[in-house]
Enzyme design. Sequence first.
Site, PDB file in Angstrom:
ATOM      1  N   TRP A 103      -6.499  -1.344  15.800  1.00 14.01           N
ATOM      2  CA  TRP A 103      -5.661  -1.640  15.115  1.00 14.01           C
ATOM      3  C   TRP A 103      -4.530  -1.882  16.084  1.00 14.01           C
ATOM      4  O   TRP A 103      -3.134  -3.183  16.006  1.00 14.01           O
ATOM      5  CB  TRP A 103      -5.561  -2.210  13.924  1.00 14.01           C
ATOM      6  CG  TRP A 103      -6.820  -2.044  12.956  1.00 14.01           C
ATOM      7  CD1 TRP A 103      -7.666  -1.609  12.428  1.00 14.01           C
ATOM      8  CD2 TRP A 103      -8.043  -3.362  13.394  1.00 14.01           C
ATOM      9  NE1 TRP A 103      -9.417  -2.023  12.697  1.00 14.01           N
ATOM     10  CE2 TRP A 103      -8.670  -3.366  12.877  1.00 14.01           C
ATOM     11  CE3 TRP A 103      -7.483  -4.809  13.669  1.00 14.01           C
ATOM     12  CZ2 TRP A 103      -9.435  -4.445  12.632  1.00 14.01           C
ATOM     13  CZ3 TRP A 103      -8.739  -5.788  13.605  1.00 14.01           C
ATOM     14  CH2 TRP A 103      -9.904  -5.618  13.340  1.00 14.01           C
ATOM     15  N   ASP A 172       1.250  -0.167   9.515  1.00 17.19           N
ATOM     16  CA  ASP A 172       0.187  -1.248   9.245  1.00 17.19           C
ATOM     17  C   ASP A 172      -0.849  -0.894   7.615  1.00 17.19           C
ATOM     18  O   ASP A 172      -0.988   0.607   8.350  1.00 17.19           O
ATOM     19  CB  ASP A 172      -0.234  -1.373  10.205  1.00 17.19           C
ATOM     20  CG  ASP A 172      -1.979  -2.357   9.918  1.00 17.19           C
ATOM     21  OD1 ASP A 172      -2.452  -2.348   8.481  1.00 17.19           O
ATOM     22  OD2 ASP A 172      -2.308  -2.704  11.015  1.00 17.19           O
ATOM     23  N   LYS A 196      -9.984  -4.471   2.117  1.00 17.51           N
ATOM     24  CA  LYS A 196      -9.746  -2.935   2.562  1.00 17.51           C
ATOM     25  C   LYS A 196      -9.422  -2.307   0.875  1.00 17.51           C
ATOM     26  O   LYS A 196     -10.583  -1.868   0.754  1.00 17.51           O
ATOM     27  CB  LYS A 196      -8.906  -2.247   3.301  1.00 17.51           C
ATOM     28  CG  LYS A 196      -9.947  -2.430   4.710  1.00 17.51           C
ATOM     29  CD  LYS A 196     -10.160  -4.166   5.650  1.00 17.51           C
ATOM     30  CE  LYS A 196     -10.235  -3.575   6.642  1.00 17.51           C
ATOM     31  NZ  LYS A 196      -9.379  -4.077   7.411  1.00 17.51           N
TER      32      LYS A 196
HETATM   33  C1  LIG Z   1      -9.219  -4.565   8.881  1.00 17.99           C
HETATM   34  C2  LIG Z   1      -7.367  -4.133   9.388  1.00 17.99           C
HETATM   35  C3  LIG Z   1      -6.761  -5.178  10.492  1.00 17.99           C
HETATM   36  C4  LIG Z   1      -7.223  -7.018  10.160  1.00 17.99           C
HETATM   37  O1  LIG Z   1      -7.074  -7.034   9.325  1.00 17.99           O
HETATM   38  P1  LIG Z   1      -7.432  -8.633   9.222  1.00 17.99           P
HETATM   39  O2  LIG Z   1      -7.246  -9.329   8.367  1.00 17.99           O
HETATM   40  O3  LIG Z   1      -8.628  -9.150   9.689  1.00 17.99           O
HETATM   41  O4  LIG Z   1      -6.736  -9.717  10.217  1.00 17.99           O
HETATM   42  C5  LIG Z   1      -5.934  -5.042  10.708  1.00 17.99           C
HETATM   43  N1  LIG Z   1      -5.435  -3.681  10.769  1.00 17.99           N
HETATM   44  C6  LIG Z   1      -6.486  -2.239   9.809  1.00 17.99           C
HETATM   45  C7  LIG Z   1      -5.530  -1.182   9.404  1.00 17.99           C
HETATM   46  C8  LIG Z   1      -7.764  -2.731   9.317  1.00 17.99           C
HETATM   47  O5  LIG Z   1      -8.014  -2.136   8.649  1.00 17.99           O
END
Ligand SMILES: *Cc1c(COP(=O)(O)O)cnc(C)c1O
Length: 362
Positions: A103, A172, A196
């Site tokens: 990511w 993030d 998540k």
């Molecule tokens: C799952 C995830 C993403 C991507 O998320 P989307 O909503 O599918 O774009 C980005 N960063 C992290 C840390 C993730 O676990």
Amino acid sequence: MADRVYNFSPGPATLPVEVLEKAGKDVVNFQQTGIGLIEISHRSKEFMAVADEAEANLRDLMQIPDNYKVLFLQGGASSQFFMIPMNLLGKDKKATYLNTGTWAKKAIKEAKLFGDIDVAYSSEEASFNRVPADNEYTVAGNSEYLYYVSNNTIYGTQFPNVPATEKMLISDMSSDILSRSVDVSKYGMIFAGAQKNLGPAGVTLVIIREDLLENTPAQTPTMLSYKTHADKGSMFNTPPCFAIYVVGEVLKWLKKQGGVEAIEKINAEKAGLLYGAIDSTDYYRGHAEKESRSLMNISFNLPSPELEAKFIAEAAAVELNGLKGHRSIGGCRASIYNAFPREGVVKLVDFMKEFESNNPAS
Ligand SMILES: *Cc1c(COP(=O)(O)O)cnc(C)c1O
């Protein structure tokens, strides 16, 4: 309805069953309006109250200072990979990123479309099995911000502390938001895809310091400017109503559990049980180095890929689902976010012991 199994999926991930049951009813008839939750106008007083309450509960749970805006956006966490550099790179167009996994790497790729990006650290050669200590990277002096992924969902690593820097931090937190206390005032911006640890897919949470809203270049498309959404309370266009509603219900559930500090203790205990099982034998090997271990995603290997496949299949047969690791590193992964019940972790630990004694390494 089939009985629920223990769902270790990394995302979309398990949600509190009481939230799902309430959502099921509200989808058909929301608050005695005779209209379903996903049929009602986003500008109705009923839905506006849902969005306002979700924001108020989030502010309360995370103790978000008044000079930060909370936005509910679409496009997934992945859209933030380009919105951040588009809006926030500033005049010099420079920023520093820490490459701790897939990511982070994707965010770096997008940021490079907009500016001069310094990758100050990478654990890629060690298949992202760790995050850096503060003395392992230097943030370039003219950087506008330092970007990092707080929890690396695929590899099962997590920053134990906020990375040191004098620059603005952007993080993030898709896979660990609200799992532990965070001092929001240390950040320019925090974002998280909901699926998540917050709710269903479809909404991305952005927490951004107000003064940064003025930094967006004039030629930025309206929908991609944070200021657009901040000025209109996330209602510039139709917001993801259903996802916002479920996030709101998850936040109420979290408050009932005692809030972030209480869940943080439970999360540490749950992860401790699993790491204890991994450390008690050579049969299971954790992917992450100990100092970098995630409390949310526990990635581990067995003695061989054949045993891993057997482990995943036999676990699923006893209602321990979703344990297959990400295709980029293989092996197994147990995702145990806030809503994942402790009993499921205990059941997995028992299963691991039994599996090891039934399937000795050759
Ligand atoms: C799952 C995830 C993403 C991507 O998320 P989307 O909503 O599918 O774009 C980005 N960063 C992290 C840390 C993730 O676990």
